[in-house]
Design an enzyme around this catalytic site. Structure first.
Site, PDB file in Angstrom:
ATOM      1  N   HIS A  68       0.838  -0.987  -0.082  1.00 53.49           N
ATOM      2  CA  HIS A  68      -0.099  -0.012  -0.057  1.00 53.49           C
ATOM      3  C   HIS A  68       1.009   1.249  -0.084  1.00 53.49           C
ATOM      4  O   HIS A  68       0.369   2.383  -0.567  1.00 53.49           O
ATOM      5  CB  HIS A  68      -1.015  -0.194   1.262  1.00 53.49           C
ATOM      6  CG  HIS A  68      -1.983  -0.778   0.960  1.00 53.49           C
ATOM      7  ND1 HIS A  68      -3.060  -0.764   1.789  1.00 53.49           N
ATOM      8  CD2 HIS A  68      -2.178  -2.190   0.139  1.00 53.49           C
ATOM      9  CE1 HIS A  68      -4.179  -1.811   1.285  1.00 53.49           C
ATOM     10  NE2 HIS A  68      -3.429  -2.437   0.715  1.00 53.49           N
ATOM     11  N   HIS A 190      -1.831 -12.714  -0.543  1.00 52.15           N
ATOM     12  CA  HIS A 190      -3.054 -13.181   0.313  1.00 52.15           C
ATOM     13  C   HIS A 190      -2.773 -14.452   0.795  1.00 52.15           C
ATOM     14  O   HIS A 190      -3.761 -14.915   1.396  1.00 52.15           O
ATOM     15  CB  HIS A 190      -4.206 -12.883  -0.653  1.00 52.15           C
ATOM     16  CG  HIS A 190      -4.532 -11.456  -0.915  1.00 52.15           C
ATOM     17  ND1 HIS A 190      -5.450 -10.937  -1.656  1.00 52.15           N
ATOM     18  CD2 HIS A 190      -3.842 -10.202   0.004  1.00 52.15           C
ATOM     19  CE1 HIS A 190      -5.519  -9.597  -1.477  1.00 52.15           C
ATOM     20  NE2 HIS A 190      -4.703  -9.235  -0.636  1.00 52.15           N
ATOM     21  N   THR A 191      -1.788 -15.246   0.297  1.00 55.85           N
ATOM     22  CA  THR A 191      -1.712 -16.569   1.011  1.00 55.85           C
ATOM     23  C   THR A 191      -1.426 -16.425   2.277  1.00 55.85           C
ATOM     24  O   THR A 191      -1.651 -17.446   3.012  1.00 55.85           O
ATOM     25  CB  THR A 191      -0.454 -17.445   0.312  1.00 55.85           C
ATOM     26  OG1 THR A 191      -0.489 -18.592   0.625  1.00 55.85           O
ATOM     27  CG2 THR A 191       0.984 -16.530   0.626  1.00 55.85           C
ATOM     28  N   ASP A 241      -6.864 -17.566   2.493  1.00 51.37           N
ATOM     29  CA  ASP A 241      -6.364 -18.761   1.930  1.00 51.37           C
ATOM     30  C   ASP A 241      -6.518 -19.887   2.994  1.00 51.37           C
ATOM     31  O   ASP A 241      -5.881 -20.504   3.718  1.00 51.37           O
ATOM     32  CB  ASP A 241      -4.700 -18.704   1.861  1.00 51.37           C
ATOM     33  CG  ASP A 241      -4.101 -19.891   1.163  1.00 51.37           C
ATOM     34  OD1 ASP A 241      -5.052 -20.790   0.756  1.00 51.37           O
ATOM     35  OD2 ASP A 241      -2.793 -20.033   1.057  1.00 51.37           O
ATOM     36  N   ASP A 249       2.465 -20.165   0.791  1.00 53.42           N
ATOM     37  CA  ASP A 249       2.614 -21.363  -0.027  1.00 53.42           C
ATOM     38  C   ASP A 249       1.740 -21.103  -1.297  1.00 53.42           C
ATOM     39  O   ASP A 249       1.003 -20.150  -1.576  1.00 53.42           O
ATOM     40  CB  ASP A 249       2.432 -22.573   0.642  1.00 53.42           C
ATOM     41  CG  ASP A 249       0.999 -22.526   1.371  1.00 53.42           C
ATOM     42  OD1 ASP A 249       0.169 -21.836   1.030  1.00 53.42           O
ATOM     43  OD2 ASP A 249       0.882 -23.214   2.443  1.00 53.42           O
TER      44      ASP A 249
END
Length: 325
Positions: A68, A190-191, A241, A249
């Site tokens: 961001h 976002h994992t 996730d 991952d």
């Protein structure tokens, strides 16, 4: 043979130069503080690790914070500045966790090397260290950024949104020199981390005349509805996730393929024809050139971390990250 040897030398030189360019650019370089503050990287690393041990949620927070920051005025730590109507007060940034980690690292660095290490570089290192702490692979972080002096909440409108189309996301990334593969790799950050129900619950109820968003796996809809009832707590947090929210991952891509992406903008990486093949490459689908997520994520992070950096006499080195000198 001599000619072949010369050609081989040139090829090796070009490959080395290309690799160096990927890690260094726009005035930043690996080892920038090797003489002026040799302990800088280790101080940031130990600080992030200490906070992570007591609150693992700071890892995705710091990663998101760096993203961001870079997408608004470049990677200049403008997201850290306190005050009315600063970036920190904007909707996309209010729920980010980890600001105190950067402040802690800065305090220690000012004690060790006063006025040397920028807040922007602290944030770049902290983002990398957060990935490593969640089982991701490390990468070399180029440094030498200086801190910005402008921070306006209104400028955060350029950040990609959770309902945004892939075409719109690609335009925003391309404006900073990031291609479609960079987009897929970076969004897959976002994992790790969570989302509040308020940012995706609309997909579960009356999304269409026939009910929920049809791109969500039907059995998964019921699971999400139990976590986020229509009139329930909008602030409740859910892993982005599913089944692997604390580990860096490739399961994020598996979930997209199975219709289990939480955010609409994430799931579109699978449903859009221009990004699905890249997701498949990260999944190692037969017949496509495989992409190693850890490697490509690091490369894309280096590219992103060089967006609009201030170097030389530009900007400043803040004494306190939350306040302009």
């Amino acid at each position: 043979m001599a000619g072949c040897g010369f050609k081989h030398f040139i090829l090796v030189f070009l490959l080395f130069a290309t690799a160096t360019t990927l890690v260094e650019g726009q005035g930043t370089r690996v080892g920038f503080y090797s003489r002026t503050c040799p302990s800088a990287e280790s101080i940031v690393r130990s600080t992030v690790r200490s906070h992570f041990q007591s609150n693992p949620a700071i890892a995705p927070g710091l990663l998101r914070m760096h993203f961001h920051d870079c997408f608004v005025h470049g990677c200049d730590a403008s997201i850290l500045i306190d005050g009315p109507n600063t970036e920190k007060t904007a909707g996309p940034n209010r729920l980010i966790r980890g600001y105190e980690v950067i402040d802690d690292a800065k305090t220690q660095l000012e004690a060790a090397c006063p006025g040397v290490v920028s807040c922007a570089d602290i944030l770049a290192h902290a983002a990398r260290d957060s990935v490593v702490l969640t089982s991701g692979r490390s990468w070399q972080v180029p440094t030498g950024r200086r801190d910005g002096t402008v921070s306006l909440a209104s400028d955060t409108s350029n950040l990609p949104g959770f309902r945004e189309s892939i075409d719109s996301q690609k335009q925003k990334f391309a404006a900073f020199g990031l291609n479609t593969q960079d987009l897929v790799a970076l969004v897959a950050g976002h994992t790790i981390g969570t989302s509040a129900c308020q940012f995706f619950r609309y997909r579960l109820y009356n999304f269409t005349a026939n009910g929920p968003d049809p791109t969500i796996d039907s059995t998964f809809v019921f699971q999400l509805q139990s976590l986020c009832p229509e009139n329930g707590d909008a602030s409740r947090r859910v892993d982005l996730d599913t089944g692997s929210g604390n580990r860096f991952d490739t399961s994020f891509f598996t979930n997209l393929r199975n219709g289990r992406g939480i955010l609409e903008s994430d799931q579109k990486l699978w449903t859009d024809a221009s990004t699905r093949p890249i997701v498949q490459q990260f999944l190692g689908v037969r017949g496509l050139r495989a992409l190693n997520f850890n490697v490509e994520f690091g490369r894309s992070m280096v590219k992103m971390s060089n967006i609009g950096v201030k170097t030389g006499t530009e900007g400043e080195i803040r004494g306190v990250c939350s306040a302009i000198n």
